[in-house]
Design an enzyme around this catalytic site. Sequence first.
Site, PDB file in Angstrom:
ATOM      1  N   HIS A 156     -62.921  55.840   7.653  1.00 30.26           N
ATOM      2  CA  HIS A 156     -64.286  55.439   7.282  1.00 30.26           C
ATOM      3  C   HIS A 156     -64.613  53.990   7.622  1.00 30.26           C
ATOM      4  CE1 HIS A 156     -62.306  53.578   3.803  1.00 30.26           C
ATOM      5  NE2 HIS A 156     -63.380  52.819   3.720  1.00 30.26           N
TER       6      HIS A 156
HETATM    7  C1  UD1 Z   1     -67.971  50.800   1.539  1.00 25.56           C
HETATM    8  C2  UD1 Z   1     -67.306  49.424   1.502  1.00 25.56           C
HETATM    9  C3  UD1 Z   1     -65.875  49.541   2.004  1.00 25.56           C
HETATM   10  C4  UD1 Z   1     -65.115  50.605   1.229  1.00 25.56           C
HETATM   11  C5  UD1 Z   1     -65.884  51.919   1.235  1.00 25.56           C
HETATM   12  C6  UD1 Z   1     -65.212  52.904   0.311  1.00 25.56           C
HETATM   13  C7  UD1 Z   1     -68.792  47.509   1.920  1.00 25.56           C
HETATM   14  C8  UD1 Z   1     -69.222  46.508   2.912  1.00 25.56           C
HETATM   15  N1  UD1 Z   1     -67.995  48.481   2.393  1.00 25.56           N
HETATM   16  O1  UD1 Z   1     -67.999  51.220   2.897  1.00 25.56           O
HETATM   17  O2  UD1 Z   1     -65.214  48.296   1.812  1.00 25.56           O
HETATM   18  O3  UD1 Z   1     -63.858  50.796   1.828  1.00 25.56           O
HETATM   19  O4  UD1 Z   1     -67.219  51.696   0.745  1.00 25.56           O
HETATM   20  O5  UD1 Z   1     -65.561  54.216   0.637  1.00 25.56           O
HETATM   21  O6  UD1 Z   1     -69.140  47.417   0.773  1.00 25.56           O
HETATM   22  N2  UD1 Z   1     -73.273  57.205   2.692  1.00 25.56           N
HETATM   23  C9  UD1 Z   1     -73.725  58.422   2.277  1.00 25.56           C
HETATM   24  N3  UD1 Z   1     -73.594  58.747   0.974  1.00 25.56           N
HETATM   25  C10 UD1 Z   1     -73.032  57.924   0.044  1.00 25.56           C
HETATM   26  C11 UD1 Z   1     -72.580  56.672   0.487  1.00 25.56           C
HETATM   27  C12 UD1 Z   1     -72.697  56.322   1.803  1.00 25.56           C
HETATM   28  O7  UD1 Z   1     -74.248  59.220   3.060  1.00 25.56           O
HETATM   29  O8  UD1 Z   1     -72.939  58.287  -1.143  1.00 25.56           O
HETATM   30  C13 UD1 Z   1     -73.371  56.863   4.141  1.00 25.56           C
HETATM   31  C14 UD1 Z   1     -74.690  56.195   4.497  1.00 25.56           C
HETATM   32  O9  UD1 Z   1     -75.040  56.644   5.777  1.00 25.56           O
HETATM   33  C15 UD1 Z   1     -74.296  54.730   4.556  1.00 25.56           C
HETATM   34  C16 UD1 Z   1     -72.863  54.795   5.068  1.00 25.56           C
HETATM   35  O10 UD1 Z   1     -72.323  55.961   4.477  1.00 25.56           O
HETATM   36  O11 UD1 Z   1     -75.118  53.984   5.403  1.00 25.56           O
HETATM   37  C17 UD1 Z   1     -72.031  53.596   4.686  1.00 25.56           C
HETATM   38  O12 UD1 Z   1     -72.052  53.375   3.276  1.00 25.56           O
HETATM   39  P1  UD1 Z   1     -71.753  51.895   2.684  1.00 25.56           P
HETATM   40  O13 UD1 Z   1     -71.634  51.970   1.219  1.00 25.56           O
HETATM   41  O14 UD1 Z   1     -72.717  50.924   3.237  1.00 25.56           O
HETATM   42  O15 UD1 Z   1     -70.380  51.526   3.329  1.00 25.56           O
HETATM   43  P2  UD1 Z   1     -69.002  52.334   3.360  1.00 25.56           P
HETATM   44  O16 UD1 Z   1     -68.661  52.590   4.783  1.00 25.56           O
HETATM   45  O17 UD1 Z   1     -69.038  53.474   2.418  1.00 25.56           O
HETATM   46  N1  UDP Z   2     -60.548  59.290  -2.215  1.00 28.01           N
HETATM   47  C1  UDP Z   2     -61.018  60.428  -2.872  1.00 28.01           C
HETATM   48  N2  UDP Z   2     -61.564  61.428  -2.103  1.00 28.01           N
HETATM   49  C2  UDP Z   2     -61.648  61.363  -0.760  1.00 28.01           C
HETATM   50  C3  UDP Z   2     -61.165  60.195  -0.104  1.00 28.01           C
HETATM   51  C4  UDP Z   2     -60.637  59.167  -0.868  1.00 28.01           C
HETATM   52  O1  UDP Z   2     -60.943  60.528  -4.094  1.00 28.01           O
HETATM   53  O2  UDP Z   2     -62.154  62.311  -0.143  1.00 28.01           O
HETATM   54  C5  UDP Z   2     -59.975  58.204  -3.024  1.00 28.01           C
HETATM   55  C6  UDP Z   2     -58.579  57.788  -2.608  1.00 28.01           C
HETATM   56  O3  UDP Z   2     -57.614  58.609  -3.253  1.00 28.01           O
HETATM   57  C7  UDP Z   2     -58.538  56.342  -3.053  1.00 28.01           C
HETATM   58  C8  UDP Z   2     -59.954  55.871  -2.858  1.00 28.01           C
HETATM   59  O4  UDP Z   2     -60.768  57.045  -2.811  1.00 28.01           O
HETATM   60  O5  UDP Z   2     -58.213  56.218  -4.437  1.00 28.01           O
HETATM   61  C9  UDP Z   2     -60.045  55.117  -1.566  1.00 28.01           C
HETATM   62  O6  UDP Z   2     -61.366  54.949  -1.217  1.00 28.01           O
HETATM   63  P1  UDP Z   2     -61.850  54.705   0.250  1.00 28.01           P
HETATM   64  O7  UDP Z   2     -60.874  55.234   1.211  1.00 28.01           O
HETATM   65  O8  UDP Z   2     -63.237  55.233   0.312  1.00 28.01           O
HETATM   66  O9  UDP Z   2     -61.981  53.119   0.330  1.00 28.01           O
HETATM   67  P2  UDP Z   2     -60.965  51.884   0.472  1.00 28.01           P
HETATM   68  O10 UDP Z   2     -59.817  52.086  -0.421  1.00 28.01           O
HETATM   69  O11 UDP Z   2     -60.589  51.796   1.927  1.00 28.01           O
HETATM   70  O12 UDP Z   2     -61.814  50.729   0.095  1.00 28.01           O
END
Ligand code: UD1
Ligand code: UDP
Length: 377
Positions: A215
Site C-alpha cells: 500500500h
Molecule cells: C495512510 C498513511 C500510511 C499508513 C497507511 C495505513 C499517511 C500519509 N499515510 O496511507 O502511513 O501506512 O495509511 O494503511 O497518513 N482509501 C479508501 N478508503 C479508505 C481509506 C483510503 O478508498 O477507507 C483510498 C483513497 O483512494 C485514498 C487512498 O486510499 O486516497 C489513500 O488513503 P490515505 O489515508 O491518504 O493514505 P494511505 O495510503 O491509506
Molecule cells: N491489517 C489488517 N487487515 C489488512 C491489512 C493489514 O488488519 O487487510 C493490519 C495489520 O495486521 C497491521 C496493520 O493493519 O496490524 C498494518 O497497517 P497497514 O499495513 O495499513 O499500515 P502500516 O503499518 O504500514 O502503517
Amino acid sequence: MKIVTVIGARPQIIKASAISRSLSEYFQGKTQEIIVHTGQHYDRNMSEVFFEELHIPRPKYNLNIGSGTHGIQTAGMISGLEQILLDERPDAVILYGDTNSTLAGAVAAGKIDIPIVHVEAGLRSFDKTMPEEINRILCDHVSTLLFCPTKAGYDNLKHEGFNTDISLHPTFNNPNVYLCGDIMYDNTLYFERIALAKQETKNRFPEDFILCTVHRNTNTDDKDKLTDIVKALCEVSLYRTIVIPMHPRTKKMVYSLLSEKTLDAFVNNKNIIITEPVSFLDMIYLESQASLVITDSGGVQKEAYFLKKPCIILRPQTEWTEIVETGSAFIAATNTDVIIKKAKEYLDCPPDNFPSLFGDGHAADFITKTIHSTLNG
Ligand code: UD1
Ligand code: UDP
C-alpha cells in the site's frame, strides 16, 4: 485524568486497542479516555471492523475528513482537532505512529500547550521523501512523553539531541524518552489465541500460502515499481498460492496503472487470491499460517517477525532495522529478480532466528502507568 486519543488510519485504530485495554484494566474510574477519529480511513473494512472486533471504545468525535491531498487532509484535521481540544482541555493527547492524523494531532495539541504522548517514537527511515518520515520527526519534536518501541528508535532520538534523563515532571521543553517495547507485540500476543480459534477464517483460506500486502504510495503510485512487484508475485505464485488482502489505494492503482497484459496475468491468476482488506483477527490468522510474508507495510513486517515468519520487505529501507539484522527479514525493494530469488530461498530454507526485540508484551501497561505518574494533574 482526561486523555484524548487521536486515531485515523487502520493501524492506529488497532494500536489504540492496546492502550484502551490497559487503561480499563488499571485506571477504570480514574481516567476518562476520549477517542477522536479523524476519518482518514472510512471504509467499513478499514475502520469500523476494528472497533467491533477489538472492543475499542467508540469515538466521541469523528471529523469525517476522508481522503485528499496531504495539505487538504492535514489542514482539515488540524482545525477540527484544535476545536475539540479547546473544548475538552485534556491532560494529555495520545498520538500513534506517523500518519497525517498523527501530524495533525501534533500541530493542534502542540500549539495550545497540551502535553503530547507519542507512541512509536524515534523510528526513522532516513528518507524524507516518505510523508511518514516528515510526520514522525515533527511529532517527536513537539512531544512531552516519547515511547520508543525499539532500541534503534531510542538511539535515533539520542542522536537528534533528546536528553534521555528521566524527569518526574516532564514538560514541552524538557520531554521524557522511554524504551518500552512495542504495543503491537502486546496486541499480537493478546489476539493470536482468539484469531487461531476462529474456524470460519480457516475455512476461507488455503492451507499453504504466502501472504502479501502492498500500500506504500511510492509503490502503488509508480507504474514501473507496481509492475515490478506484480511481475515478481506472478512468478512466485508458481511456487505457492499468494493471498493478497488489498488496500483500497492499491486496488485503484492496479486497475489504473498496470498494462492490460500485466493486469490480466495478475488478477486472473488462479494462484493469486485477491481479497478486500481483512479484519485484524483474520490478518493475525493469515500471518501465523503463511509460509512467507511479502509486504511494504511497517506493521505487517513486524507481525511476521512476532509470529516467526520470514518476510520480504518491498521497500528500499525499513524503520525496523533489527529484524533485517537477524536475517529473518530481507529488504528487496521492488527488484523483481531479487524478490523471486529471496522468496525461493525463504520457502526452501525458512529462517529460525527470531530473538526477542520488542519488549515483554506489556508495553501498553508501562505507557499508561507512566502517563499517570507524570502527567496526572
Ligand atoms: C495512510 C498513511 C500510511 C499508513 C497507511 C495505513 C499517511 C500519509 N499515510 O496511507 O502511513 O501506512 O495509511 O494503511 O497518513 N482509501 C479508501 N478508503 C479508505 C481509506 C483510503 O478508498 O477507507 C483510498 C483513497 O483512494 C485514498 C487512498 O486510499 O486516497 C489513500 O488513503 P490515505 O489515508 O491518504 O493514505 P494511505 O495510503 O491509506
Ligand atoms: N491489517 C489488517 N487487515 C489488512 C491489512 C493489514 O488488519 O487487510 C493490519 C495489520 O495486521 C497491521 C496493520 O493493519 O496490524 C498494518 O497497517 P497497514 O499495513 O495499513 O499500515 P502500516 O503499518 O504500514 O502503517
